[in-house]
Design a protein around this motif. Structure first.
Motif, PDB file in Angstrom:
ATOM      1  N   LEU A  53      41.727  40.675  29.173  1.00 16.92           N
ATOM      2  CA  LEU A  53      42.993  40.445  29.888  1.00 16.92           C
ATOM      3  C   LEU A  53      42.822  40.753  31.369  1.00 16.92           C
ATOM      4  N   SER A  54      42.128  41.840  31.672  1.00 19.81           N
ATOM      5  CA  SER A  54      41.957  42.190  33.093  1.00 19.81           C
ATOM      6  C   SER A  54      41.304  41.030  33.831  1.00 19.81           C
ATOM      7  N   GLN A  55      40.405  40.319  33.130  1.00 23.88           N
ATOM      8  CA  GLN A  55      39.674  39.236  33.793  1.00 23.88           C
ATOM      9  C   GLN A  55      40.557  38.012  34.064  1.00 23.88           C
ATOM     10  N   LYS A  56      41.769  38.034  33.557  1.00 23.38           N
ATOM     11  CA  LYS A  56      42.707  36.940  33.848  1.00 23.38           C
ATOM     12  C   LYS A  56      43.563  37.249  35.081  1.00 23.38           C
ATOM     13  N   ASN A  57      43.282  38.339  35.725  1.00 22.81           N
ATOM     14  CA  ASN A  57      44.044  38.738  36.921  1.00 22.81           C
ATOM     15  C   ASN A  57      43.286  38.421  38.195  1.00 22.81           C
ATOM     16  N   PHE A  58      44.005  38.054  39.238  1.00 27.79           N
ATOM     17  CA  PHE A  58      43.492  38.207  40.592  1.00 27.79           C
ATOM     18  C   PHE A  58      43.769  39.655  41.004  1.00 27.79           C
ATOM     19  N   SER A  59      42.930  40.195  41.859  1.00 32.43           N
ATOM     20  CA  SER A  59      43.117  41.567  42.324  1.00 32.43           C
ATOM     21  C   SER A  59      42.408  41.701  43.658  1.00 32.43           C
ATOM     22  N   ILE A  60      42.673  42.792  44.367  1.00 31.36           N
ATOM     23  CA  ILE A  60      41.959  42.975  45.638  1.00 31.36           C
ATOM     24  C   ILE A  60      40.462  43.078  45.375  1.00 31.36           C
ATOM     25  N   ASP A  61      40.097  43.709  44.282  1.00 28.71           N
ATOM     26  CA  ASP A  61      38.680  43.900  44.000  1.00 28.71           C
ATOM     27  C   ASP A  61      37.950  42.590  43.716  1.00 28.71           C
ATOM     28  N   THR A  62      38.704  41.542  43.392  1.00 28.02           N
ATOM     29  CA  THR A  62      38.041  40.274  43.072  1.00 28.02           C
ATOM     30  C   THR A  62      38.386  39.148  44.038  1.00 28.02           C
ATOM     31  N   GLY A  76      49.185  46.355  39.566  1.00 31.95           N
ATOM     32  CA  GLY A  76      49.876  45.284  38.860  1.00 31.95           C
ATOM     33  C   GLY A  76      51.383  45.447  38.901  1.00 31.95           C
ATOM     34  N   HIS A 135      44.205  34.513  46.608  1.00 33.65           N
ATOM     35  CA  HIS A 135      45.577  34.748  46.193  1.00 33.65           C
ATOM     36  C   HIS A 135      46.493  34.094  47.210  1.00 33.65           C
ATOM     37  N   LEU A 175      42.761  27.795  36.419  1.00 33.16           N
ATOM     38  CA  LEU A 175      43.155  29.132  35.932  1.00 33.16           C
ATOM     39  C   LEU A 175      43.487  29.080  34.434  1.00 33.16           C
ATOM     40  N   PRO A 176      43.710  30.231  33.820  1.00 39.50           N
ATOM     41  CA  PRO A 176      43.966  30.240  32.368  1.00 39.50           C
ATOM     42  C   PRO A 176      45.147  29.371  31.956  1.00 39.50           C
ATOM     43  N   GLU A 217      40.570  45.151  38.270  1.00 41.95           N
ATOM     44  CA  GLU A 217      41.425  43.975  38.073  1.00 41.95           C
ATOM     45  C   GLU A 217      42.851  44.364  37.681  1.00 41.95           C
ATOM     46  N   PHE A 218      43.011  45.539  37.076  1.00 43.20           N
ATOM     47  CA  PHE A 218      44.361  46.055  36.826  1.00 43.20           C
ATOM     48  C   PHE A 218      44.833  46.909  38.006  1.00 43.20           C
ATOM     49  N   SER A 259      43.959  47.192  41.186  1.00 44.26           N
ATOM     50  CA  SER A 259      44.202  46.683  42.547  1.00 44.26           C
ATOM     51  C   SER A 259      44.921  45.331  42.551  1.00 44.26           C
ATOM     52  N   ALA A 260      45.596  44.983  41.440  1.00 39.59           N
ATOM     53  CA  ALA A 260      46.381  43.744  41.421  1.00 39.59           C
ATOM     54  C   ALA A 260      47.798  44.025  41.898  1.00 39.59           C
ATOM     55  N   TYR A 261      48.442  42.990  42.428  1.00 44.07           N
ATOM     56  CA  TYR A 261      49.832  43.130  42.860  1.00 44.07           C
ATOM     57  C   TYR A 261      50.763  42.764  41.717  1.00 44.07           C
ATOM     58  N   ALA A 306      47.876  33.475  38.217  1.00 44.80           N
ATOM     59  CA  ALA A 306      46.782  34.351  38.634  1.00 44.80           C
ATOM     60  C   ALA A 306      46.991  35.773  38.129  1.00 44.80           C
TER      61      ALA A 306
END
Lengths: 492, 129, 459
Positions: free
Chosen positions: A58-67, A276, A411, A466-467, C90-91, C93-95, C102
């Motif tokens: 699930l985490s891999q379905k997110n955009f984040s600052i780290d990615t 999140g 993003h 995207l997913p 991914e958790f 640092s996400a908004y 996304a």
């Protein structure tokens, strides 16, 4: 990307992750039968490895600052340094019970007290309370203090809070929560507050004004000194929404602009994680006249150097408590570590580079044909573009641009905010991005613009990588599906 | 170009009124209003029997992007509400002057200051519609 | 150390593109009188090594000790996987998941969380969480007043033994809205169901009760809910979520169940962490969902007919309704909810039940051991994992001496609840062993003894 089944769909009756709970079930001796639950809650029955894989996927379905680059205007999505998280999660902090003897908490309280001192320094204010758990709670505290100040002066009729039309939606929502009426004033043609409208709005019922500076439009409010004079002369106070403090950190003190009370989003300027959607921290800082009303608890240092918590007993005029204990302490620790790492000089460089990056992106995009919402104005740490021309010409709107950016690995910026800029993109690159990233982002936006003019349908169809593709919001709201329910015959 | 049937009365805030055989007035929002709001997902109506004053916000229509007040075009008492909208608020989008009516009002006084179809059309045109 | 990556060449090139000669020039719209040359009062920056050393030194000030303190924040075992997973970048640092395509990870986690909380509380729908238990309770009060369409007074009956800090917070938050919180009659450490008949229900719009209450006692929730619903009041149930693994969920209280449940989510995998960040949960009946504050995630379909998740019912919220929104809240405690969802997945219903039962058994053990001491009595039976003991001497000095011997012995509630005399609130979760409990009883016995003797001597 494969859809990830719900954790409930991976459940099998009788499967467990042993080792996390007692090996056998104790009796419920002493609990009255009619107080007990008759059927088990619907929680999944899965192995630890299933859990680890599920949440990792699930985490891999997110955009984040780290990615991903995350140029979300008014949100300050800067890098969250690893050290802040690791050091806030030391066992000596995580294991502390909020009500244990204060002698046990001296290390924690020392960090919090120093954090209060540093926040006083960056705002120019006289006192700080760390307890508000988000920007919106900081706003609530701020407006409640303004009300309390007027009431203490016997001026209870002052119930109007003035808010510019470009303000974040929490500003009017907060004013209402505090029992105040909202008076909206318009923005002038150059992006600054319309002073004439302000003069007409103030009066004997004015409690105060809520302002963000630089404003949510991505420009510095140049007449701030005049605004402060008008509001103060009318008997009102000035509330500073610190959402955009990153733009002026170490360069301008909110107190010097005439503000009486400030909230700061530590999850923006001071780089605590967004997680999140929270937790955040929305500390408040005030001038001397508002100090008695600060929300409690406040960390105090006694003469012998010992740190204590002051509550309602020591601060009888406080507006009260805003959280069960002392706010989002763990988030405060992350901000403390970050501020200590930056130091005074580092903070100034934050504002410098955040501003440099925003102005650079603005220059590149304007040169490529995008229309700045406020031509001729400097960007602050962010800027707004209006896509109205291309929306008319090609039928591709700001949301289409946002989705097309996702396909290109960025993003989206903030879209449709502030509402008064038609087809708005509000772009905030932050200071932590490299020139290569900024260029790649500018190239992507320019490429989407070119595509919109040639093949608008393909932009309107984004995202495709995207997913999921665009989701049906209308269906989501009309046919509410807010929880899992087992179908007949499905394992419970 | 939005639909503006003849024979109805219109308010500047985009409500319409139609006189029914029993003397009550049906009320809804115009085609222009539903189109500006987008697909409605929820309609909140007042309880029958409630007394309303012209100009008062007495109902709310919600799309995924906006929540908008509906203002009483006339003073009176709410005689009936369109219960079908609870299950299908999209009726307001598909049939704003028909199945998507919102409520009926028993007027306390004649409606004042409302527009006919031509005047409402002119109003929309001058606002850049 | 400001984490800025630009080289001097980068900066020159960027300034050239902008057409500015220096970074200072970019601030030229700011009136010069407002600009400062240097920031006073902030120390020089530290490298990672130095700040690491400093923070380790500060953290080490928390001594090794045995903790029997609860009072709204509880020490439970947290499986290692919970925070290993929750702090994945991914958790972490996400908004907020406004761009749903996304953010399917965060959105699906939240939807699974909502499903779990709805079932745990026996109600229809959950929001995506609020700040903490206290604010969730405050928001539940505001929600109950909003949902009250029958013109009843904006007054809520609240049990006397609801967490005092939650009441303080609720009063702070509702202060601007002319809402009054009134106390229910109480007896023996819990609400007095027998006294309900004497209350004029027409003067209130809702009733709120905490289960178990602040003192750990089980409230007569069935009687309270039955009476309140019958009188047309909304019922708010504030519950410890771990207790709900074994206790009747608010959705089943009385004949029709409570209308709104809320509470502190911290026991579900969140460390004590000096008081936060935690999260508040809130669930309610389907018919009240539009009155619920905070974010809500819904499942829908995408353009290609695939299921997916998105924020929904956003027209309730501040960014659309502005001054007329259900609340000014525009955040949830996303990361905490992620951790709680992982915790609940690892424990499952059976694991959580065993944790709850072990908490209760340990507290029963603690009661047996402490009430065997002279001068210690149990004030009210019928508890979950926390109890109030009456002592024959002041509590504060005893707690101080216990702390000196490495035991955080509980909370002195004598001043807050004078009806109990010298009163000590104590909790034992599943993390306390029989040896821990025996050590506490032995140490307390030793500390109590001299005082009992001295009283005999005085006599």
């Amino acid at each position: 990307m494969m859809p990830e089944p719900l954790i409930f769909e991976q459940s099998r009756p009788g499967r467990r992750s042993p080792g996390h709970a007692p090996a056998e079930a104790d009796e419920s001796r002493g609990l009255p039968e009619d107080a007990l639950r008759s059927s088990a809650p619907l929680l999944p029955e899965v192995s630890e490895l299933q859990v680890v894989r599920h949440f990792t996927r699930l985490s891999q379905k997110n955009f984040s600052i780290d990615t991903h680059f995350y140029p979300l205007g008014s949100c300050t999505m800067k890098y969250n340094p690893r050290a802040c998280n690791r050091l806030a999660m030391l066992p000596g902090f995580l294991g502390a019970h909020p009500l244990e003897p204060v002698d046990n908490l001296q290390g924690l309280l020392e960090c919090l007290w120093e954090l209060q001192e540093m926040l006083k320094a960056v705002t120019g204010m006289k006192a700080v309370s760390l307890t508000p758990m988000a920007g919106a709670q900081g706003e609530l505290a701020g407006v409640a203090m303004i009300r309390a100040w007027h009431l203490a002066r016997g001026d209870g009729e002052r119930r109007e809070i003035i808010v510019p039309d470009a303000a974040h939606g929490t500003n009017p929502a907060t004013a209402t929560m505090c029992g105040c009426d909202v008076v909206e004033i318009r923005t002038g043609r150059d992006g600054d507050v319309d002073l004439e409208a302000l003069r007409q709005a103030v009066g004997p019922r004015t409690a105060g004004i809520m302002l963000t500076n630089p404003s949510t439009l991505g420009v510095f409010e140049r007449q701030i000194t005049e605004i402060a004079a008008i509001v103060h002369e009318a008997g009102g106070l000035l509330y500073y929404d610190g959402a955009n403090l990153n733009a002026i950190l170490g360069r301008v003190l909110p107190a010097a602009m005439g503000f009486d009370v400030v909230h700061i989003n530590l999850h923006k300027t001071f780089s605590t994680p967004h997680g999140g959607g929270g937790p955040g921290a929305g500390i408040v800082a005030v001038g001397e006249h508002l100090e008695p009303f600060l929300p409690v608890p406040v960390v105090a240092r006694e003469e012998d150097g010992r740190f204590v918590l002051h509550g309602q007993a020591q601060r009888p005029n406080s507006i009260g408590q805003l959280s069960a204990f002392m706010g989002n302490t763990g988030i405060l620790l992350r901000a403390y570590v970050y501020m200590r790492m930056l130091g005074a000089e580092g903070m100034r460089r934050v504002a410098d580079h955040a501003t440099l990056n925003a102005n650079y992106l603005l220059a590149r995009l304007a040169a490529g044909g995008f229309r700045p919402a406020w031509p001729g104005r400097r960007a602050s740490h962010e800027f707004s573009l209006s896509l109205q021309d291309i929306a008319r010409e090609a039928g591709v709107n700001a949301m289409d641009f946002a989705k097309a950016l996702l396909d290109r690995g960025f993003h989206a910026p903030t879209t449709y905010f502030p509402l008064l800029v038609p087809e708005c993109l509000l772009i905030e690159p932050t200071e932590t991005e490299t020139l290569e990233t900024l260029d790649a982002f500018a190239d992507a936006l320019l490429a989407i613009r070119a595509e919109a003019l040639q093949d608008p349908a393909s932009v309107r169809n984004a995202p495709v990588t995207l997913p999921v593709s665009r989701l049906d919001d209308v269906r989501a709201a009309r046919q509410l599906d807010l929880r899992w329910q087992p179908l007949a015959g499905e394992p419970e | 170009m939005s639909e503006i049937p003849e024979g109805l009365q219109y308010s500047r805030t985009h409500e319409w009124l139609r006189e029914e055989a029993d003397g009550s007035l049906s009320c809804g929002i115009t085609d222009h209003a539903q189109s500006a709001l987008g697909d409605l997902v929820f309609v909140e109506l007042p309880a029958p029997g409630r007394k309303v004053t012209a100009g008062e916000a007495f109902a709310t229509v919600e799309s995924t992007k906006a929540a908008s007040d509906v203002y009483a075009p006339v003073s009176g008492e709410v005689a009936a509400v369109n219960d079908a909208l609870e299950a299908d608020p999209g009726l307001v989008n598909s049939s704003p002057y028909g199945e998507g009516w919102l409520l009926r009002i028993k007027p306390a006084a004649p409606a004042a200051g409302l527009l006919d179809a031509a005047a409402y059309r002119a109003e929309l045109d001058s606002a850049g519609d | 150390m400001p984490f800025v990556p630009h080289t001097p060449d980068d900066v020159s090139a960027m300034l050239a593109t902008i057409g500015a000669s220096s970074i200072d020039e970019l601030f030229d719209e700011i009136p010069t009188g407002l600009l400062i040359d240097r920031l006073e009062g902030v120390p020089a920056g530290l490298g990672e090594q130095a700040i690491t050393r400093l923070m380790h030194a500060r953290a080490s000030r928390l001594p090794a000790r045995l903790c029997f303190l609860g009072a709204g924040a509880y020490e439970h075992h947290i499986p290692a996987a919970v925070w290993e997973l929750a702090t994945r970048g991914e958790f972490y640092s996400a908004y907020t998941p406004y761009q749903a395509e996304a953010s399917q990870g965060t959105l699906q986690v939240t939807w699974e969380y909502q499903s779990m909380m709805a079932s745990l509380t026996g109600l229809d729908v959950s929001n995506a969480s609020l700040y903490d238990g206290a604010t969730a309770f405050a928001e539940a009060c505001l929600m109950a007043v909003r949902a009250n369409r029958s013109g009843r007074p904006r007054r809520i009956l609240v049990s006397r033994y609801l967490h005092p800090a939650w009441l303080d917070v609720a009063r702070t938050i509702v202060a601007g809205q002319q809402i009054e919180l009134c106390e229910l009659p109480a007896r023996d450490g819990r609400s007095d169901a027998a006294a309900l008949a004497g209350i004029d229900a027409a003067g209130y719009c809702a009733l709120a009760v905490q289960q178990p209450n602040f003192l750990g006692a089980l409230e007569p929730v069935d009687e309270l809910a039955r009476w309140a619903r019958h009188q047309g009041l909304l019922v708010i149930g504030a519950c410890n979520p771990v207790a709900l693994a074994i206790l009747k969920p608010p959705g089943e209280w009385g004949d029709e169940g409570a209308d709104i449940a809320c509470g502190e989510g911290q026991p579900l995998g969140i460390p004590l962490s000096g008081g936060g960040p935690y999260f508040g949960y809130m669930t309610c009946r389907q018919s009240l969902v539009r009155q619920m504050p905070g974010r809500i995630v819904g499942r829908t379909l995408d353009r290609d007919g695939r299921p997916g998740f998105t924020l929904t019912l956003q027209a309730r919220e501040q960014h659309i309704r502005r001054s007329r929104s259900t609340s000014n809240i525009c955040t949830n405690q996303g990361l905490m909810v992620t951790a709680a969802t992982i915790y609940l997945s690892l424990l499952g219903a059976e694991g959580l039940r065993r944790v709850a039962l072990r908490c209760h058994a340990n507290t029963r053990r603690l009661v047996d051991a402490l009430t065997a001491l002279p001068g210690v009595s149990l004030l009210a039976d019928g508890f979950f994992h926390e109890v109030v003991f009456g002592l024959d001497q002041p509590v504060a000095p005893l707690l101080e001496k216990l702390a000196g011997r490495g035991i955080v012995g509980g909370l002195d509630v004598s001043a807050q609840f004078p009806e109990f005399g010298h009163a000590l609130l104590v909790c034992a979760t599943e993390t306390r062993t029989p040896e821990d409990i025996a050590l506490y009883a032995r140490t307390l016995g030793e500390l109590l003894a001299p005082s009992a003797e001295s009283r005999e001597h005085d006599a």
